[in-house]
Enzyme design. Structure first.
Site, PDB file in Angstrom:
ATOM      1  N   LYS A  18     -13.690  23.324  -0.802  1.00 17.57           N
ATOM      2  CA  LYS A  18     -12.358  22.761  -1.055  1.00 17.57           C
ATOM      3  C   LYS A  18     -12.547  21.280  -1.318  1.00 17.57           C
ATOM      4  O   LYS A  18     -13.254  20.600  -0.569  1.00 17.57           O
ATOM      5  CB  LYS A  18     -11.464  22.960   0.179  1.00 17.57           C
ATOM      6  CG  LYS A  18     -10.114  22.255   0.113  1.00 17.57           C
ATOM      7  CD  LYS A  18      -9.515  22.116   1.507  1.00 17.57           C
ATOM      8  CE  LYS A  18     -10.284  21.080   2.324  1.00 17.57           C
ATOM      9  NZ  LYS A  18      -9.771  20.952   3.704  1.00 17.57           N
ATOM     10  N   ASP A  60     -10.024  -5.958   2.920  1.00 18.08           N
ATOM     11  CA  ASP A  60      -8.749  -6.570   2.528  1.00 18.08           C
ATOM     12  C   ASP A  60      -8.746  -8.083   2.733  1.00 18.08           C
ATOM     13  O   ASP A  60      -7.840  -8.768   2.250  1.00 18.08           O
ATOM     14  CB  ASP A  60      -7.588  -5.976   3.348  1.00 18.08           C
ATOM     15  CG  ASP A  60      -7.297  -4.532   2.979  1.00 18.08           C
ATOM     16  OD1 ASP A  60      -7.430  -4.196   1.799  1.00 18.08           O
ATOM     17  OD2 ASP A  60      -6.957  -3.748   3.886  1.00 18.08           O
ATOM     18  N   PHE A  91     -17.107  17.058   4.791  1.00 16.90           N
ATOM     19  CA  PHE A  91     -16.786  16.269   3.595  1.00 16.90           C
ATOM     20  C   PHE A  91     -17.681  15.034   3.541  1.00 16.90           C
ATOM     21  O   PHE A  91     -17.930  14.383   4.558  1.00 16.90           O
ATOM     22  CB  PHE A  91     -15.318  15.844   3.627  1.00 16.90           C
ATOM     23  CG  PHE A  91     -14.926  14.934   2.496  1.00 16.90           C
ATOM     24  CD1 PHE A  91     -14.495  15.464   1.288  1.00 16.90           C
ATOM     25  CD2 PHE A  91     -14.986  13.551   2.629  1.00 16.90           C
ATOM     26  CE1 PHE A  91     -14.133  14.632   0.237  1.00 16.90           C
ATOM     27  CE2 PHE A  91     -14.636  12.716   1.590  1.00 16.90           C
ATOM     28  CZ  PHE A  91     -14.208  13.261   0.391  1.00 16.90           C
ATOM     29  N   THR A  92     -18.156  14.701   2.351  1.00 13.94           N
ATOM     30  CA  THR A  92     -18.892  13.450   2.142  1.00 13.94           C
ATOM     31  C   THR A  92     -18.370  12.782   0.885  1.00 13.94           C
ATOM     32  O   THR A  92     -17.823  13.443  -0.016  1.00 13.94           O
ATOM     33  CB  THR A  92     -20.408  13.698   1.981  1.00 13.94           C
ATOM     34  OG1 THR A  92     -20.638  14.423   0.759  1.00 13.94           O
ATOM     35  CG2 THR A  92     -20.986  14.464   3.154  1.00 13.94           C
ATOM     36  N   ALA A  93     -18.541  11.482   0.820  1.00 16.49           N
ATOM     37  CA  ALA A  93     -18.078  10.742  -0.354  1.00 16.49           C
ATOM     38  C   ALA A  93     -18.869  11.126  -1.596  1.00 16.49           C
ATOM     39  O   ALA A  93     -18.371  10.999  -2.726  1.00 16.49           O
ATOM     40  CB  ALA A  93     -18.213   9.242  -0.094  1.00 16.49           C
ATOM     41  N   ASP A 121       0.842  -1.190   0.000  1.00 14.36           N
ATOM     42  CA  ASP A 121       0.000   0.000   0.000  1.00 14.36           C
ATOM     43  C   ASP A 121       0.879   1.242   0.000  1.00 14.36           C
ATOM     44  O   ASP A 121       1.913   1.283   0.669  1.00 14.36           O
ATOM     45  CB  ASP A 121      -0.906   0.028   1.228  1.00 14.36           C
ATOM     46  CG  ASP A 121      -2.156  -0.813   1.022  1.00 14.36           C
ATOM     47  OD1 ASP A 121      -2.586  -0.938  -0.135  1.00 14.36           O
ATOM     48  OD2 ASP A 121      -2.681  -1.340   2.007  1.00 14.36           O
ATOM     49  N   ARG A 138     -17.581  15.010  -2.319  1.00 15.25           N
ATOM     50  CA  ARG A 138     -16.117  15.059  -2.391  1.00 15.25           C
ATOM     51  C   ARG A 138     -15.595  16.472  -2.149  1.00 15.25           C
ATOM     52  O   ARG A 138     -14.575  16.875  -2.687  1.00 15.25           O
ATOM     53  CB  ARG A 138     -15.613  14.527  -3.734  1.00 15.25           C
ATOM     54  CG  ARG A 138     -15.882  13.051  -3.955  1.00 15.25           C
ATOM     55  CD  ARG A 138     -15.189  12.535  -5.184  1.00 15.25           C
ATOM     56  NE  ARG A 138     -15.712  13.193  -6.386  1.00 15.25           N
ATOM     57  CZ  ARG A 138     -15.034  13.286  -7.538  1.00 15.25           C
ATOM     58  NH1 ARG A 138     -13.822  12.793  -7.636  1.00 15.25           N
ATOM     59  NH2 ARG A 138     -15.578  13.885  -8.581  1.00 15.25           N
TER      60      ARG A 138
END
Length: 719
Positions: free
Chosen positions: A424, A559, A405-407, A338, A410
Site C-alpha cells: 500500500k 522551518d 514504510f520508508t521514504a 501550513d 514509499r
C-alpha cells in the site's frame, strides 16, 4: 512470523480548540493596585522618557511653587487685569499633578497584569537538583556506560550539559531531548492541564525548564545559559522590563515632542501679545494653556497601548519577543499557512475503498486493512477502522512479516506465509513494484489513473493497494481514498482577512491537484504545492521584494530559516529550540491556527493607537475654541461671538479645561487597555470609521465636558 490485531482508534476528526478569550479587563481593583506604581513613576528620571507628560510634570512643579509663594507675592490676574480667585492656582496645580498621575496609572495598570503573570512564572523557576552526566548508553542509562550522575543545582547547569530526568522530576532547564520519550506536564508554563508527549529525534524534542516529567525517563541536552532560559525571557517580557518601543511608537513620540515644543513657543508669545494691549496673563494661566494645547491624551496613553497589546498576546498564550513583532503582525499583508494541522485537522481519514474492474471489493478491503495493521499513523488506523465498519475484521487473519514504510520505497505492507505480498502506498511506487512482475496486466492502469486523478482532484490523497501471489502474479486491487477534513469556519475567517487586504497562501507537500482542491474548499487565495524548506524561503523573499510583510508558523529545525526571514515568525512551543530561537513569537499552545488571532491582535493595537491619536488631536482643537475666546474676550471683544459655550468666567474656563484634560485620560484608560473593538475592515474603511467616531467625538466631547465642569466650578465662591 507474527499475528497482529487491529488497533483501536477513533475516526472522528478532533474538535478544533477555540482560542481562549482574554480575561476580563481592568476594573476598579486593578486601578487601586496600580496607584503605588503611578506614584513611583513620578520620578523625573522615569518621566523624561515621555516628553509630553514630563512637560506637564514640570508645569505642575512650577505651579505648585507659585501657589506656595502667592500669599507673599499677591494673587494672579487674568488677561485684561481682572483678578482671579486665590484658589485658582492651587486648583491648577492639583489637577496638573492628577493629569500626570492618571497617565502613570494607565501604564502601571497595563504593567500590572504582566507582573502578576511574571510572579506565577517565578514559582516555576525554583532551583532543582539536576542529574548531570557525561555519557549514557542506548537505553539512556548513564551507569551502564560507566558514567556516574553528578547531582548539581539547576542554577549551575550551562549550555551543552546533559542531564537525565526521570518520572516525577522537574526538567532543570531548557533543552532538547537526545534520548527517550516521556509524558510531560507543561501546565506551569502553558496553563494547559493535559500532559503532552515529547520525544527525541523529531520536531517535538524541545522541553522547558520547570515542567514535570510524568512518565518514563529522558536524556536532555541543555540549550540555555543560567538566567537566559525561556521562562527568564518570559518574565522579563511580560513585566515590560524588556519591552522596547517600536519604530512607529518612537516616530509618534517624536511627533508629539515636536508639537509640544511648538506649543511651548506659542504659549511664551502670548504674554508679550497681551502686554501690547495693556493686559497680563499670569504664569499659572500660561501653564494651563500649554497643557491644554499639547497632545496630553495620547501622550498619556501611548505606552499603555503598547504594553496592553503585548499583554493581549500573553492572554492568548503567545509570547512576543518584542513590541516590534506585535506591530509587524498588524501590518502583515501575506499569511503563509501550513495545510496540515492549520487548514485541515491534520489526520487524514480513510473515506472509501475504490476497487478496480474485475476485483472483488472484500478482497481489496481485506488487503488494505492487512497492510495497515502495523501502520502506527492516524491514516493507517483509519483504514483498519473503515474496514471494521464494513465487516472485515482483519484481526482474525494471520499475517506474516511486516514491511514498514520508508521514504525510499514509499510503500508499506506485509509478506504472508503463503508467499502472497501486499503493498500500500503512493501510486507511482506501487505501479513500479507491480511492473517488476512480467505477468502483470497493463490494461488496468487506465482505470487506476482515472481513479487516482478523481481522488486527487477532489482534494483527497490516493493510496494504491496491490497484491502479488505465486499463482496470479502482481495485481493492482484498488485505491484507498484518504480525505483531509478542512476545519470549520476557516473559509469565513479567510474572507475576513481578504477584506483587510491580507493575502493567504497555503503551503503543503501534497501534489498540485490535491492542493488546488483543498485551497478552493478552504477559501485561501493561493497555494504552494510540493513545498520544500527552500521553496518556503524563496516564497517569503519574493513576497517581501514586492513590498509585503509576511507572517508564517513553523515548528521544525527545517522551518528555522523561513521563520527568521519572515517579518512575523510564530514558532510552536512543541517545536525544536532552533525554531523557537528563529521566530519572534512563540505560541505556548502550539496551535498553528492562532496565527490568524495574532494578526487580529496586531491590527487591534494599530487601530487603537490610531483611534486615540485621532481623538487626542481633535480633542485639543476643540479645547482651543472652548478656552481662548473666554479668556481673551475682555481684551478682544470680537472674540465673544466664539464663546459658544458661554463659560462663566476666564478663571472657570481655564480650570474647567484642565479638569477635563485630566478626567478624559482616566476615562480612556479602559479603552486603551482593552483596545478598540476589532472589525475586519480595509484600511480606508478603518480610517473613515476613526475619523467619524473618534475624530468627531473628540471635537464634541470637550464642548460638553468643559461646559458641565464649568457649571460646577462656577458654584465655587470667587469664580
Amino acid at each position: 512470523m507474527s499475528t497482529l490485531t487491529a488497533p483501536s482508534s477513533s475516526r472522528n476528526a478532533p474538535e478544533q480548540k477555540p482560542a481562549d478569550e482574554p480575561k476580563a479587563a481592568f476594573g476598579p481593583a486593578a486601578l487601586l493596585e496600580a496607584v503605588p506604581g503611578a506614584f513611583r513613576k513620578l520620578d523625573p528620571r522615569i518621566m523624561w522618557r515621555n516628553p509630553v507628560m514630563f512637560i506637564v510634570e514640570v508645569g505642575a512643579v512650577l505651579t505648585t511653587a507659585i501657589a506656595i509663594a502667592e500669599p507673599f507675592l499677591g494673587g494672579p490676574e487674568a488677561s485684561g487685569g481682572s483678578a482671579i480667585p486665590s484658589t485658582f492656582t492651587w486648583g491648577i496645580a492639583v489637577w496638573l499633578w492628577l493629569t500626570v498621575l492618571f497617565a502613570n496609572l494607565a501604564e502601571s495598570v497595563a504593567e500590572g497584569r504582566g507582573k502578576a503573570q511574571a510572579d506565577s512564572l517565578r514559582k516555576t523557576r525554583t532551583s532543582t537538583t539536576a542529574h548531570r552526566v557525561g555519557a549514557y548508553d542506548e537505553a539512556g542509562d548513564p551507569s551502564a556506560s560507566g558514567a556516574v550522575p553528578d547531582e548539581v543545582s539547576s542554577a549551575d547547569l550551562t549550555l551543552g550539559d546533559v542531564v537525565v530526568v526521570s518520572a516525577g522530576e522537574l526538567v532543570p532547564g531548557d533543552g532538547d531531548i537526545v534520548w527517550g520519550i516521556a509524558s510531560i506536564d507543561e501546565s506551569a508554563i502553558t496553563g494547559e492541564s493535559a500532559p503532552v508527549v515529547r520525544e527525541s529525534g523529531g520536531d517535538r524534542s524541545a522541553v522547558t525548564g520547570g515542567t514535570r516529567v510524568l512518565s518514563d525517563r529522558i536524556v536532555v541536552r541543555i540549550t540555555s545559559r543560567p538566567g537566559e532560559t525561556f521562562v527568564d525571557r518570559m518574565i522579563g517580557l511580560v513585566e515590560g522590563a524588556a519591552r522596547q518601543k517600536t519604530p512607529n511608537e518612537i516616530a509618534l513620540n517624536v511627533l508629539l515632542s515636536s508639537l509640544s515644543i511648538i506649543f511651548v513657543v506659542v504659549t511664551l508669545t502670548l504674554n508679550p501679545i497681551a502686554s501690547s494691549v495693556s493686559a497680563e496673563v499670569s504664569v499659572p494661566v500660561l501653564i494651563a494653556l500649554l497643557v491644554c494645547l499639547i497632545p496630553t491624551t495620547i501622550g498619556a496613553l501611548l505606552s499603555a497601548i503598547g504594553i496592553a497589546g503585548m499583554d493581549r498576546l500573553v492572554q492568548h498564550n503567545v509570547l512576543a519577543m518584542s513590541g516590534r513583532a506585535v506591530e509587524a503582525a498588524g501590518d502583515v499583508t501575506t499569511l503563509l499557512l501550513d495545510k496540515t494541522g492549520t487548514i485541515t485537522y491534520g489526520n487524514r481519514q480513510a473515506s472509501e475503498f475504490v476497487r478496480l474492474a474485475g476485483i472483488d471489493e472484500q478482497e481489496l478491503v481485506r488487503a488494505a486493512a492487512l497492510s495497515s495493521l502495523a501502520d502506527p499513523t492516524p491514516e493507517g488506523k483509519s483504514i483498519v477502522d473503515l474496514a471494521n465498519e464494513q465487516g472485515v475484521h482483519v484481526g482474525d487473519f494471520a499475517v506474516g512479516d511486516v514491511v514498514p514504510f520508508t521514504a525510499q520505497t514509499r510503500m508499506s505492507g506485509i509478506d504472508q506465509p503463503d508467499g502472497t505480498q501486499i503493498r500500500k502506498g503512493a501510486s507511482s511506487a506501487v505501479i513500479a513494484w507491480v511492473e517488476q512482475d512480467t505477468r502483470a496486466a497493463s490494461s488496468i492502469l487506465a482505470d487506476l489513473d482515472e481513479q487516482v486523478e478523481r481522488i486527487s482532484s477532489s482534494g483527497g490523497t490516493p493510496l494504491v493497494v496491490a497484491a502479488k501471489s505465486p499463482e496470479e502474479g502482481a495485481r493492482i486491487l484498488g485505491v484507498v481514498h484518504l480525505k483531509d477534513v478542512v476545519k470549520d469556519g476557516l473559509a469565513e475567517r479567510f474572507a475576513e482577512l481578504r477584506a483587510m487586504g491580507i493575502r493567504t497562501v497555503m503551503i503543503t507537500g501534497d501534489n498540485p491537484l490535491t492542493a488546488k482542491a483543498i485551497a478552493a474548499e478552504a477559501g485561501v487565495d493561493d497555494f504552494l504545492a510540493e513545498a520544500t524548506p527552500e521553496d518556503k524561503m524563496e516564497l517569503i523573499k519574493k513576497e517581501q521584494a514586492g513590498g509585503n510583510l509576511v507572517a508564517m508558523t513553523g515548528d521544525g529545525t527545517n522551518d528555522a530559516p523561513a521563520l527568521a526571514q519572515a517579518d512575523v515568525g510564530v514558532a510552536m512551543n512543541t517545536g525544536t529550540s532552533a525554531a523557537k530561537e528563529a521566530g519572534n513569537m512563540v505560541d505556548l499552545d502550539s496551535d498553528p491556527t492562532k496565527l490568524i488571532d495574532i494578526v487580529a491582535i496586531g491590527k487591534q493595537l494599530l487601530i487603537t493607537r490610531g483611534a486615540l491619536t485621532t481623538f487626542s488631536i481633535a480633542n485639543d482643537v476643540a479645547k482651543y475654541f472652548a478656552i481662548i475666546p473666554a479668556m481673551f474676550a475682555g481684551v478682544f471683544p470680537g472674540l465673544a461671538v466664539l464663546n459658544i459655550m458661554q463659560l462663566h468666567s476666564p478663571a472657570s474656563a481655564v480650570l474647567s479645561a484642565i479638569i477635563f484634560n485630566a478626567v478624559v485620560i482616566i476615562v480612556l484608560i479602559p479603552l486603551a487597555l482593552r483596545g478598540v473593538k476589532y472589525r475586519p475592515l480595509s484600511a480606508s474603511r478603518v480610517l473613515a470609521r476613526n475619523l467619524l467616531i473618534y475624530g468627531v467625538g473628540g471635537v464634541i466631547a470637550p464642548f460638553i465636558g468643559i461646559k458641565l465642569i464649568d457649571l460646577v466650578v462656577s458654584l465655587i465662591p470667587g469664580f
